[in-house]
Design a protein around this motif. Structure first.
Motif, mmCIF file in Angstrom:
data_model
loop_
_atom_site.group_PDB
_atom_site.id
_atom_site.type_symbol
_atom_site.label_atom_id
_atom_site.label_comp_id
_atom_site.label_asym_id
_atom_site.label_seq_id
_atom_site.Cartn_x
_atom_site.Cartn_y
_atom_site.Cartn_z
ATOM 1 N N PHE A 4 40.839 38.480 41.387
ATOM 2 C CA PHE A 4 40.110 38.279 42.571
ATOM 3 C C PHE A 4 39.104 39.784 42.768
ATOM 4 C CE2 PHE A 4 38.868 37.772 47.101
ATOM 5 C CZ PHE A 4 39.196 38.934 47.726
ATOM 6 N N SER B 161 38.918 43.280 46.767
ATOM 7 C CA SER B 161 39.995 43.797 46.037
ATOM 8 C C SER B 161 39.874 45.307 46.276
ATOM 9 C CB SER B 161 39.851 43.531 44.668
ATOM 10 O OG SER B 161 38.867 44.283 44.034
ATOM 11 N N ALA C 225 44.937 33.693 51.942
ATOM 12 C CA ALA C 225 45.171 32.972 50.775
ATOM 13 C C ALA C 225 43.905 32.966 49.916
ATOM 14 C CB ALA C 225 45.485 31.200 51.193
ATOM 15 N N ARG D 90 42.517 35.380 48.269
ATOM 16 C CA ARG D 90 42.603 36.069 47.154
ATOM 17 C C ARG D 90 43.163 35.581 46.017
ATOM 18 N NH1 ARG D 90 42.052 41.732 48.754
ATOM 19 N NH2 ARG D 90 41.651 41.548 51.127
ATOM 20 N N SER D 91 43.800 34.251 46.035
ATOM 21 C CA SER D 91 44.477 33.440 45.080
ATOM 22 C C SER D 91 43.517 32.276 44.630
ATOM 23 C CB SER D 91 45.597 32.723 45.834
ATOM 24 O OG SER D 91 46.297 31.883 44.791
ATOM 25 N N THR E 269 43.195 28.474 45.659
ATOM 26 C CA THR E 269 42.805 28.191 46.983
ATOM 27 C C THR E 269 41.234 27.673 46.661
ATOM 28 O OG1 THR E 269 43.859 30.102 47.822
ATOM 29 C CG2 THR E 269 41.844 29.197 48.982
#
Length: 126
Positions: free
Chosen positions: A46, A60, A106, A108-109, A112
């Motif tokens: 991310f 990040s 969510a 950063r995943s 998603t």
């Protein structure tokens, strides 16, 4: 849906690049767009996200303070301004998008995001 990313290239450490991603095929004005990156031999990581309505952002830890993300909702476009680039920023950068709103934690995943672009190479020389 297409998410072409532009602006990658070769730059010396300490330099800057600006990536852009103009989404076509759907509107993401109610959702999110962002960036991930993947360096050779490493997992996808991310980088940043933005909520297109409201403007919430996230970064990040490795890029916070050096990268900024912005948008042009009318053009369905997101930008990633990368300053003070380091050799460890070398990677393929992928534009991502999601139409519907999601909790910020969510974003950063990778799962998603429904849509991924082809990526653009960023190489930072030391």
């Amino acid at each position: 849906v297409q998410l072409p990313a532009f602006g990658g290239g070769l730059v010396q450490a300490g330099g800057s690049l600006r990536l852009s991603c103009a989404a076509s095929g759907r509107s993401f004005s109610s959702g999110h767009m962002g960036w991930f990156r993947q360096a050779p031999g490493k997992e996808r990581e991310f980088v940043a996200f933005m909520t297109l309505s409201g403007g919430a952002t996230g970064f990040s830890e490795s890029v916070k303070g050096r990268f900024t993300i912005s948008r042009n909702n009318a053009k369905n476009t997101v930008y990633l301004q990368m300053n003070s680039l380091k050799p460890e920023d070398t990677a393929v950068y992928y534009c991502v998008a999601r139409e519907s709103r999601m909790v910020l934690s969510a974003l950063r995943s990778p799962p998603t995001y429904y849509y991924w672009g082809q990526g653009t190479q960023v190489t930072v020389s030391s």
